[in-house]
Design an enzyme around this catalytic site. Structure first.
Site, short mmCIF file in Angstrom:
data_model
loop_
_atom_site.label_atom_id
_atom_site.label_comp_id
_atom_site.label_asym_id
_atom_site.label_seq_id
_atom_site.Cartn_x
_atom_site.Cartn_y
_atom_site.Cartn_z
N LYS A 1 0.83 -1.20 0.00
CA LYS A 1 0.00 0.00 0.00
C LYS A 1 0.87 1.26 0.00
O LYS A 1 2.08 1.19 0.23
CB LYS A 1 -0.93 -0.01 1.21
CG LYS A 1 -0.20 -0.03 2.55
CD LYS A 1 -1.17 -0.21 3.72
CE LYS A 1 -0.40 -0.27 5.03
NZ LYS A 1 -1.29 -0.42 6.19
N TYR B 1 16.81 29.54 9.92
CA TYR B 1 15.62 30.28 10.33
C TYR B 1 15.58 30.43 11.85
O TYR B 1 15.84 29.49 12.60
CB TYR B 1 14.35 29.57 9.86
CG TYR B 1 14.04 29.78 8.40
CD1 TYR B 1 13.80 31.06 7.89
CD2 TYR B 1 13.97 28.70 7.54
CE1 TYR B 1 13.50 31.24 6.56
CE2 TYR B 1 13.68 28.87 6.20
CZ TYR B 1 13.44 30.15 5.71
OH TYR B 1 13.15 30.33 4.38
#
Length: 381
Positions: free
Chosen positions: A42, A262
């Site tokens: 899957k 950041y």
């Protein structure tokens, strides 16, 4: 093995060892024998590429596959051929009955409403349709409660409309062999299976394969174990399937007091040699590893400093000698020095999540029998 030249268009590469995948399948199949062994592929084979993964497993002898949604069956059917059976674990969405029958897929029916709609479609077509039933043995996620399953078993019309290929349930704690819940679920499942004596039974997921033989049933359905992830403390012998490397974009030395990334979360306490790497959260690398995760090069760990950005992160290369790393070189994020389990532990999650989140920008390099096939971003893996 060095990839072909056109893989150089990508700043990161994900090596997928199909020989290791096939070896893992063989080991799992031998462990559950005489039960049969299927494969759960899957989510695009856990993010690695269902076309190549499915075809490799088929070459190894796998003939039973499981996906989660009907939309996943088509790409898989195109590579495994008509001699394979594809089960749809989530069953049938309302209105998908005709598409499922046309695809030749086998829905795992999880509720009386799904059963009723599939039976109605069988009557409309005037023929028996294949199906699996999932029963809830204690996980409280998907599956028929015991009373509904028993009522279905007593319905004489059921066999005229549905050809039951499998009766299954799912273990909630298979990765914890000592949990009493495993034995409780096995007992509950066996009690329900007694009402379907001619239907093959399936209970073992990846972790269940490594539980005692009582859990193997008639068909095991490993998933993440195929890709080299140990599904529990007693799992041994699986081979790693994936390796992830990313390029150095830039190398610099920053002065004491310089902020990095950041928010300037990291501040150099002394002059510090840094490398900016072309890997970020858009590529599936967890943002939470900023300031705590790391990469590897020539046996040395390179700690991540500052935040993980969308397209890049920064590592401290002070452990390397001058000249050991240059712009354009690759450093390891998954491989011999750092496993999926290692990364998951550092990120506070599980290996499944790390594996399935690996992004679409990596060049995927499928290695099998000494050959390498490169699939670039935008191509169908």
């Amino acid at each position: 093995m060095e990839p072909p030249l056109h893989a150089e268009a990508c700043s990161s590469r994900l090596d997928i060892d199909l020989d290791a995948l096939r070896a893992n399948y063989r080991m799992l199949a031998e462990r559950v024998a005489p039960a049969r062994c299927g494969a759960v592929v899957k989510a695009n084979a856990y993010g690695l590429g269902v076309a190549r993964v499915g075809a490799a497993l088929h070459r190894e002898g796998c003939r039973t596959f499981f996906v989660a949604q009907l939309c996943e069956a088509g790409p898989l059917a195109g590579v495994v051929g008509p001699d394979a059976t594809i089960f749809i674990l989530n069953g049938l969405d309302p209105g998908s009955e005709a598409a499922c029958a046309a695809a030749g897929a086998v829905p795992v029916l999880n509720s009386l409403s799904q059963v009723a709609r599939w039976r109605a479609h069988a009557r409309a077509l005037g023929r028996t349709l294949p199906a699996a039933l999932q029963v809830d043995s204690g996980m409280s996620r998907l599956g028929l409660p015991a009373e509904d399953a028993i009522a279905l078993a007593a319905d004489p019309a059921l066999a005229r409309e549905l050809d039951l290929r499998l009766l299954m349930t799912h273990l909630a704690c298979a990765d914890e062999p000592g949990r009493a819940a495993n034995a409780n679920q096995l007992a509950a499942f066996r009690a329900l299976a007694a009402h379907f004596p001619t239907v093959p039974a399936s209970i073992a997921n990846s972790g269940g394969v490594f539980l005692p033989a009582d859990f193997h049933g008639d068909l095991a359905r490993p998933g993440v174990a195929l890709f080299g992830v140990d599904p529990g403390p007693d799992a041994r012998g699986l081979r790693p399937v994936v390796r992830l490397d990313a390029r150095v974009l830039q190398i610099r030395t920053v002065a004491a007091g310089a902020g990095v990334g950041y928010g300037l979360d990291h501040v150099a306490s002394a002059p510090q040699r840094l490398a900016t790497i072309a890997l970020g959260y858009a590529d599936g690398w967890p943002r939470c590893l900023g300031g705590m995760g790391g990469a590897w090069h020539r046996g040395a760990r390179l700690p991540i400093v500052g935040r993980v950005s969308m397209d890049s992160l920064t590592v401290d290369i002070g452990a390397l000698a001058e000249g050991d790393l240059a712009e354009g070189d690759f450093v390891e994020f998954l491989g011999p020095s750092q496993s999926l389990a290692d990364v998951a532990r550092n990120a506070g999650t599980i290996a499944y999540e790390i594996l399935t989140r690996l992004g679409a920008r990596h060049a995927r390099i499928f290695v099998e029998d000494g050959n390498a096939e490169v699939v670039l971003p935008g191509e169908n893996p």
